[in-house]
Each structure stands twice: as structure tokens, then as C-alpha cells.
Write an enzyme that holds these catalytic residues in place. Structure first.
Site, mmCIF file in Angstrom:
data_model
loop_
_atom_site.group_PDB
_atom_site.id
_atom_site.type_symbol
_atom_site.label_atom_id
_atom_site.label_comp_id
_atom_site.label_asym_id
_atom_site.label_seq_id
_atom_site.Cartn_x
_atom_site.Cartn_y
_atom_site.Cartn_z
ATOM 1 N N ASN A 1 -47.476 4.387 -4.566
ATOM 2 C CA ASN A 1 -47.803 4.898 -5.886
ATOM 3 C C ASN A 1 -47.345 6.346 -6.062
ATOM 4 O O ASN A 1 -46.299 6.604 -6.650
ATOM 5 C CB ASN A 1 -49.312 4.748 -6.122
ATOM 6 N N ASP A 2 -48.086 7.284 -5.493
ATOM 7 C CA ASP A 2 -47.758 8.691 -5.714
ATOM 8 C C ASP A 2 -46.360 9.072 -5.224
ATOM 9 O O ASP A 2 -45.720 9.945 -5.792
ATOM 10 C CB ASP A 2 -48.791 9.581 -5.011
ATOM 11 N N VAL A 3 -45.892 8.397 -4.170
ATOM 12 C CA VAL A 3 -44.607 8.787 -3.566
ATOM 13 C C VAL A 3 -43.410 8.387 -4.426
ATOM 14 O O VAL A 3 -42.279 8.739 -4.111
ATOM 15 C CB VAL A 3 -44.436 8.185 -2.152
ATOM 16 N N SER B 1 -54.412 10.312 -5.358
ATOM 17 C CA SER B 1 -54.565 11.638 -5.938
ATOM 18 C C SER B 1 -55.179 11.563 -7.332
ATOM 19 O O SER B 1 -55.477 12.567 -7.941
ATOM 20 C CB SER B 1 -53.206 12.324 -6.011
#
Lengths: 477, 101
Positions: free
Chosen positions: A402-404, A443
């Protein structure tokens, strides 16, 4: 020790021990060197293991040793428990297992310090002279404090990653209290050194404060940052072992401990850098705990797609890049994903895996998980290698990440993850995201990638979705 | 071993550790951390000597715990590192050995 030194055969025993320790040091360094390349890595651990075996066996020859039955009993019990647990642990749980074994090493270093310091303390309290110089006493104290911190800190790290301890405990003035515990331990240590061992109570106090500090320092750190912390404790244990090596006048411990201390420090920095954080930031801020303020939501909507359509799309693609995240491993989908990729490779599609440095729970963890599923390492590319290739890819398949892959890290200065290097999956012609639901990453940030025009969402459990894709590709004649 | 020689060993070993890791690819970070975790299991020999020289019940107890923990560090570190590294194969080697697991 003086009488022992003059006994016949003692000189030759020390010669055998010294030469063996020298050999051990060589085997350790060569072993670690081999472990730093994927081609030779497997032989590296064998070399290091041989070194450990030599050093352990030869240590029974130390002149003046007694308590052999206790030594053997402790080795057998400790080895059996570790062997059993090490064989049993799942690959996804590897980080916390490393933390646990590392904590044991730190505890052992602290135990050595405790034996030496208590001996000095009792001798001093009884009015007898202490055999260690102030320098050696200082090294024993420092090594003991570091070892004790690493011991209790690693146990907390293990408990957090294992899910035994879910709470992230924070309170006002926490840093002040932590600082007080550390300085207190150090101050009592100074007293013990200056007073030739002081008394047993002071020695106990050093360790009690250091153990408490290790706990207090690790408790406020969030689960996502834990791998960096484990790496730091790994380096600290190495350092503690080196200091106790000076105390025991043992060159093998000094060399091995120092090598691990410096290598571990560098590895910790590399990991922190891969997460775009400084070490101080990891230790003293609360980013990894989740619940960060979400930035303004991205525009547009998420567009769903069916597995059969994705299957056709990939079967007729010339290049597919898979971006796996920890979510894939949690769903145990890596085997199905690899099965799917093999079908594509058989059809002549170029398949690559793009690994973000912090995919999985620590840098390199995802590679281990993919390797477990049988993916050859030359199909796996890291961020620097693969990022230019997304533009030429027909499909980027995001599974459990997701965040990456969130492009706001490149564009939105107000985002908490701004500046973090990301995989440029959004540059691919088509982006397919396999996702359980519509939530945000750890996050707490909405992922702008999911809302792009070229992105389609394949909702469902990772393993089930991968199985559907396998069937869909098989269905394409 | 005199103090200054020990200091030289410390300095050289520190540079050695740094050099070994400096060029390591990210894919090996986890196994390498595990491998270095195994290497500091050498604390076992110090713990053995400490227990071997223990005389009072307190020294013996702490020494026993020390050896037990150190043995756990060494053996556990070895087993998990070996398990992880065993899986690192190139696609060429994989075909030779007749496929995956």
C-alpha cells in the site's frame, strides 16, 4: 590463576586454544563475507557454524575449569530449546525470532558481567583484594549494561511483533524517565568501579536499572519500526560481547563481537535509510504507531474489476511486474502468486517481482518469503533496479502493498510519507490492486494510486484472488 | 594480550565488519542480520569459562543461565539463518535441482 599457569601442559593448551580461536575468527569473517552475496550465502553460514563448533569444543580445554556437568547441561538444554523453536517458526515470524535469539545473546553477555562483578563485590565486601583492574571493571560494567538493555529490549520487541503485547505505552515525560534510568545505571556502575566492586547491592542495581531502561525504551516504539530496533539491539549485543571479551581476555569474543557491532550498526543505518527515516527519528518519534493525520483525500473513485478480466489482460501482456507486500504473506498467497507467474512465464510473458526495501517486516524479509515459495532470486528486483521498468510494463500487479506504491510520496509535501522512495507502479500501463477492503495503509494515509484512471481494484482475500487469477489464466486458451 | 594490542584488534575488527556489510544487496539484509546474530553467539565461550570458574552458588546460577542463553543464541541463530539461506536459489540452479518445494 598463578599456580595454574605453571602447571605442566598449560602452555600448550593455551596455544591450542589461541590457534583455534584464530581459526574461528577467520571462519566467522569469511562466513559473513560469503553471506553478503546471494550466490555464496548458503555456504557462508556453514563456514561460520564450523567456526562456532571449533571455538566451543576447544573452550573445554581451558585450564582451571570446573563445573563441567553444569556447562554441558546448560548447553544441551539451551541448544535443544533453540533448535526446536528455530525449526518450527514460520518464515513470516522470522523477525521476532531473531529478536529473541539476539536477546539471549545479550543476556549471556550480561550474565558474564554479573559473575565477574558479583565476585569482585563479594571479595571487596569481605575485605579481600579484587583481581580485576579498574579498566577491566569498567569494561565489564559497560558490557553488562549494554547486554542487559539488549536482553530486555529484545524481549519487548519479540512480544510486540508476536502480538503478545499490543499496547504502545506512552506517557508524559517518558524520555525524561528513560534518560534517568540509563544515567542511573551508569552512575551506579561508576560507583562500583571506583570502589573496587563496592557491594553486591550496587551490582544488582546496575542490572536492574539497565533492564528497566531496555523495557522502557522499547515500549513506545511502534510495530512498523521494530525491525530497525531489532537490528540496533543486534549491534548492541555484538558490542556487549566484545566488551566482555576484553574482560575474559578472549580474542574470539572481541573480534566476533566487534565485527557484529560495526556491521550491525551499518545495517541498522541502511534499514533506517530504506525507510527514509533517521535512527533518532525511529527511536524517539511515534510515526510507526499508526493514526497519523490523513492528508486531504485524493480525487476520483476506485474502479473494481473481475479476476477473469485481469487473467486475460496478463495472459496477453508482454511484461508483468508483481509488487508484493506483507499483506500477501499474511494471506499466505505467495505460493499461488508464484504458480500464477509460472503460467505467465510459460506463455512467454516477462515477469518480475519488485521489492520495496521495507516490504515485509524488515528489509529483505519479502525476499525470504518469496524464496520460500520457490521464486528464483534473479526474478526479484529491488527499487533502484526496477523503477525505470514500470513505464514499459503492461501490468503492475499490487498485492498486499500500500504505502510503498503511494505516489503522494513523490508529490504531496504535506503527506507524512513525503520523500519516502516508492515503487513507481503508477507508471505502468495498467495497475491492478488486489486488496481486501477499502482501508488505508499502516500510516493511515489514503493511497492516491487506487484512484488513478489506469488502476483497477480486485477486491478479495489475497490467496483467493491469486487462485482465481490462476484459473483465469488457465482458461485463456 | 596487552591492552594496546586488544585495542588494535578492536579497531581492525570494527573496520572489517563495516567493509563486509558496505556492499550488501537489500535482499540479503534479513538473512545477514540473522547471520551476524548467530556470530555473536560466540559469547558462549565466555559464558562457559565464566561458569567453569564459578565457585559460589550465586556465580554458578548466573553462569548456568548465561551458558544456557548463549547456547540458545548460537544454535537458534544458526538454525534460522540456515533455513532462510537454504531458500536462496537462482532460476538456473532451480531447474537443475528439479523445481521448487
Amino acid at each position: 590463576m598463578e599456580e595454574v599457569m605453571q602447571a605442566p601442559g598449560v602452555a600448550s593448551r593455551f596455544l591450542v586454544i589461541d590457534i583455534s580461536y584464530f581459526l574461528t575468527a577467520v571462519l566467522f569473517i569469511m562466513g559473513l563475507k560469503r553471506m553478503s552475496s546471494p550466490v555464496t550465502a548458503r555456504s557462508g553460514i556453514l563456514w561460520a557454524g564450523a567456526g562456532m563448533l571449533v571455538a566451543t569444543l576447544v573452550s573445554f580445554l581451558y585450564p582451571g575449569m570446573s563445573n563441567f556437568e553444569l556447562i554441558i547441561a546448560a548447553i544441551v538444554v539451551g541448544s535443544l530449546i533453540a533448535w526446536w523453536s528455530g525449526k518450527k517458526v514460520a518464515m513470516t515470524d522470522m523477525p521476532q525470532m531473531i529478536a529473541l535469539y539476539n536477546g539471549m545473546g545479550g543476556g549471556a553477555a550480561a550474565a558474564i558481567a554479573a559473575v565477574e562483578l558479583y565476585r569482585a563485590a563479594f571479595a571487596n565486601a569481605a575485605g579481600q583484594p579484587v583481581q580485576h583492574s579498574p579498566l577491566i571493571m569498567s569494561l565489564a560494567v559497560i558490557g553488562g549494561i549494554i547486554g542487559a538493555i539488549s536482553f530486555s529490549g529484545s524481549l519487548i520487541a519479540w512480544a510486540k511483533l508476536q502480538g503478545v503485547l499490543n499496547k504502545t505505552i506512552r506517557f508524559g515525560g517518558q524520555k525524561f524517565v528513560n534518560g534517568l534510568l540509563f544515567l542511573g545505571s551508569l552512575a551506579v556502575g561508576v560507583i562500583v568501579v571506583l570502589h573496587h566492586g563496592a557491594d553486591p547491592l550496587h551490582v544488582s542495581l546496575i542490572f536492574a536499572l539497565a533492564l528497566l531502561f531496555g523495557i522502557a525504551m522499547t515500549l513506545p516504539i511502534g510495530g512498523a519500526d521494530m525491525p530497525v530496533v531489532i537490528s540496533l539491539y543486534n549491534a548492541l549485543t555484538g558490542l556487549a560481547v566484545a566488551f566482555e571479551g576484553f574482560v575474559m581476555n578472549n580474542a574470539a569474543m572481541i573480534i566476533a563481537g566487534t565485527v557484529v557491532g560495526s556491521a550491525g550498526t551499518l545495517l541498522t543505518q541502511l534499514m533506517a535509510k530504506a525507510m527514509n527515516r533517521s535512527l533518532a527519528n525511529v527511536l524517539f518519534s511515534d510515526f510507526g504507531s499508526g493514526g497519523g493525520a490523513a492528508a486531504t483525500g485524493p480525487q476520483g473513485s476506485m474502479k473494481p474489476i473481475e479476476a477473469s478480466d485481469v487473467g486475460v489482460m496478463m495472459a496477453f501482456a508482454s511484461k508483468v511486474i508483481v509488487v508484493p507486500g506483507y499483506g500477501m504473506a499474511v494471506a499466505q498467497a505467495q505460493h499461488k502468486v508464484w504458480e500464477m507467474c509460472q503460467l505467465l512465464i510459460d506463455r512467454g510473458v516477462t515477469v518480475k517481482f519488485a521489492i520495496h526495501p521495507v516490504a515485509g517486516r524488515m528489509p529483505g524479509h519479502m525476499n525470504v518469503l518469496l524464496a520460500e515459495a520457490g521464486v528464483p532470486y534473479d526474478l526479484i528486483a529491488d527499487l533502484d533496479e526496477i523503477n525505470a521498468e514500470f513505464e514499459t510494463a503492461d501490468v503492475a500487479l499490487i498485492i498486499g502493498a500500500n504505502d510503498v506504491v503511494n505516489p503522494v510520496a513523490r508529490t504531496d509535501k504535506s503527506s507524512p510519507i513525503y520523500g519516502m522512495p516508492i515503487l513507481n507502479a503508477d507508471k505502468a500501463k495498467n495497475v491492478i490492486v488486489i486488496k481486501r477492503g477499502q482501508g488505508a495503509g499502516f500510516s493511515g494515509i489514503e493511497n492516491a494510486l487506487f484512484f488513478l484512471d489506469n488502476t483497477r481494484m480486485l477486491y478479495g482475500d489475497g490467496q483467493k484472488a491469486a487462485a482465481e487469477l490462476v484459473n483465469a489464466i488457465k482458461a485463456v486458451a | 594480550m596487552t591492552g594496546i594490542v586488544a585495542l588494535y584488534i578492536f579497531m581492525l575488527a570494527a573496520f572489517t565488519g563495516y567493509e563486509i556489510i558496505a556492499k550488501v544487496p537489500v535482499i540479503l539484509h534479513t538473512p545477514l542480520m540473522s547471520g551476524s546474530n548467530f556470530v555473536h553467539g560466540i559469547v558462549l565461550v565466555g559464558a562457559m569459562v565464566a561458569l567453569g570458574g564459578a565457585t559460589t552458588p550465586l556465580e554458578k546460577t548466573i553462569g548456568f543461565v548465561g551458558v544456557l542463553l548463549a547456547a540458545g543464541n548460537a544454535v537458534g541463530g544458526y538454525v534460522v539463518t540456515e533455513r532462510m539461506l537454504e531458500m536462496f536459489k537462482s532460476s538456473g540452479a532451480k531447474k537443475k535441482s528439479g523445481g521448487g518445494h
